[in-house]
Design an enzyme around this catalytic site. Structure first.
Site, short mmCIF file in Angstrom:
data_model
loop_
_atom_site.label_atom_id
_atom_site.label_comp_id
_atom_site.label_asym_id
_atom_site.label_seq_id
_atom_site.Cartn_x
_atom_site.Cartn_y
_atom_site.Cartn_z
N ASP A 110 -1.39 -0.74 -4.23
CA ASP A 110 -1.96 -1.29 -3.00
C ASP A 110 -1.55 -0.51 -1.75
O ASP A 110 -0.55 0.19 -1.74
CB ASP A 110 -1.49 -2.74 -2.81
CG ASP A 110 -2.17 -3.69 -3.79
OD1 ASP A 110 -2.77 -3.20 -4.77
OD2 ASP A 110 -2.07 -4.91 -3.59
N HIS B 113 3.03 -0.44 -4.85
CA HIS B 113 2.50 0.18 -3.64
C HIS B 113 2.71 1.67 -3.72
O HIS B 113 3.84 2.12 -3.93
CB HIS B 113 3.19 -0.41 -2.40
CG HIS B 113 2.89 -1.86 -2.20
ND1 HIS B 113 3.60 -2.86 -2.84
CD2 HIS B 113 1.93 -2.48 -1.46
CE1 HIS B 113 3.08 -4.04 -2.49
NE2 HIS B 113 2.06 -3.84 -1.66
#
Ligand code: ZN
Length: 459
Positions: free
Chosen positions: A280, A425
């Site tokens: 993400d 991430h």
């Protein structure tokens, strides 16, 4: 407009072999007749004296042709190659060198000549008494600007990545368009996609071409050529070789032409465990590292990108898709969606879809991960209307909270299970370091690393 530039001329050598006795040592040398076009400076080391046979007899045994492209260094390389083929052939003949029935021809096609590179396809045929004719194709690639011969590895950013990438592309292509029933590994070895074994990659204005030597060297019948549009290989080719260099091509009839990305072959075994890694808040400076890791391990993942970041990293987004990963929508600027007006929500969702489509040649995400996982009825209704599925996760590594690569690696490995959707991430260097270690470790444990859409199909 018609091109009038003459890019090359043809050189023809007529050669005979002669044996020279010098200082009691037997030399087998190559003596040359420059019968058609004189080639200045052609002097194989072993020649001490020109032979006295008429040129017509000579040319019936060796018919050697090569191009002259008017670059001194490259022309020397081409001439040396032609002369070495003759020397090697006569050496191989040994005492049979005098038998006039043993013949060899070398012919060529200058497949491409532009401002950056030249591609020469040589076809060599050897006619030996009591043997079938032997045919071999050899591609010679030259960088004209650098004045060097190129090997296939010079074309690619990483040889091994290119091998995996091209192998996967061919596999998908043949899976889709031809009824071949072999595994990816078998296919790669079939095509000798071991780069050290491929001497026969040619470049043309818009393609790379693999020339496969026939399985049976006696026959031209099963020589196959596979042309792959270079635009499909942007992510693995060196930047120098991604663009058309404005040259001239000899029209090519390829056995197979791959001009668009084949549909990804569903190579997933539903009976083996699988999980989805999701990345993400990118794309960012580290996303390529994650992509390298996935590619190296023949794995895939899903990247939930921030729309605002996409134009700056358009190439990265394009590569995510080219490498057959999935791109998902993660809003324009990581907004908390439930508090937004309809117009603001539309901007967050639609503009992000738009920049992704623009970066990745029309690719349209089907998954949306709301920032913080936060939705309400309005958000859910809007996403449904836009045919976007809400894609959450079931393992949160909290990598943003713990910037420690070892701890993060441990968390990934401990939480991995069949059906896991792991939230990571790709904007934190420590996360990326952990991902670089975890991907091969998970693959070694038998996990298939798949995209979220693939996981939803099977789990
Ligand atoms: Zn996020």
């Amino acid at each position: 407009m018609k091109k009038t530039i003459i890019y090359h001329t043809k050189k023809h050598l007529s050669l005979i072999t002669c044996m020279l006795i010098a200082s009691g040592v037997l030399f087998i040398g190559v003596c040359t007749y420059l019968a058609v076009t004189p080639v200045k400076g052609y002097s194989p080391a072993a020649v001490t004296k020109a032979a006295s046979l008429p040129a017509t007899v000579v040319s019936s045994r060796y018919d050697i042709n090569y191009p002259v492209i008017h670059d001194k260094k490259i022309d020397t390389l081409l001439r040396s190659y032609a002369s070495k083929q003759v020397t090697d052939f006569t050496t191989k003949l040994g005492k049979d060198v005098h038998d006039p029935r043993n013949r060899m021809t070398l012919d060529y096609v200058l497949q491409h000549r532009g401002s950056q590179f030249a591609t020469v396809l040589f076809t060599q045929r050897e006619y030996l008494v009591n043997s079938p004719v032997r045919t071999e194709r050899v591609v010679k690639l030259f960088d004209i600007k650098k004045q060097v011969e190129l090997s296939p590895k010079d074309l690619f950013v990483s040889e091994s990545d290119a091998q995996v990438f091209i192998g996967a592309l061919l596999y998908d292509y043949f899976k889709q368009y031809a009824a071949h029933d072999f595994t990816q590994e078998q296919f790669a070895s079939l095509l000798q996609l071991n780069m050290s074994a491929i001497h026969n990659i040619a470049l043309t204005s818009d393609s790379i071409v693999l020339h496969l030597n026939p399985k049976n060297p006696a026959s031209d019948q099963d020589i196959q050529t596979i042309a792959i549009k270079r635009s499909l290989l942007d992510s693995v080719l060196q930047p120098d070789y991604t663009n058309d260099d404005g040259g001239v091509d000899v029209p090519l009839v390829a056995t197979y032409t791959i001009s668009q990305q084949p549909k990804q072959a569903d190579n997933i075994d539903p009976n083996q465990k699988m999980l989805a890694m999701t990345f993400d808040d990118g794309p960012g400076n580290y996303t390529n590292k994650v992509l390298d890791t996935l590619r190296r391990n023949r794995s895939h993942g899903t990247f939930f990108v921030i729309g605002r970041q996409v134009p700056k990293y358009a190439d990265v987004v394009k590569r995510i898709v080219q490498d057959r990963n999935e791109v998902g929508n993660h809003s324009w600027d990581h907004a908390f969606l439930p508090v937004l007006s309809h117009d603001q929500l539309a901007h967050q969702i639609d503009d992000t879809q738009g920049v992704i489509q623009q970066a990745a040649s029309g690719y349209t995400p089907t998954l949306m991960r709301p920032p913080y996982g936060a939705t309400n009825d309005d958000v859910a209704g809007y996403l449904q209307q836009k045919q976007l599925h809400v894609a959450l996760w079931n393992v949160d590594t909290e990598d943003w909270r713990y910037p420690d690569a070892q701890a993060m690696y441990d968390r990934i490995m401990q939480s991995a299970a069949d059906g896991s959707v792991i939230l990571l991430h790709d904007i934190h260097p420590t996360s990326v370091e952990a991902i670089e270690r975890a991907v091969p470790a998970l693959v070694a444990q038998g996990y298939q690393l798949v995209t979220m859409s693939q996981l939803e199909r099977y789990r």
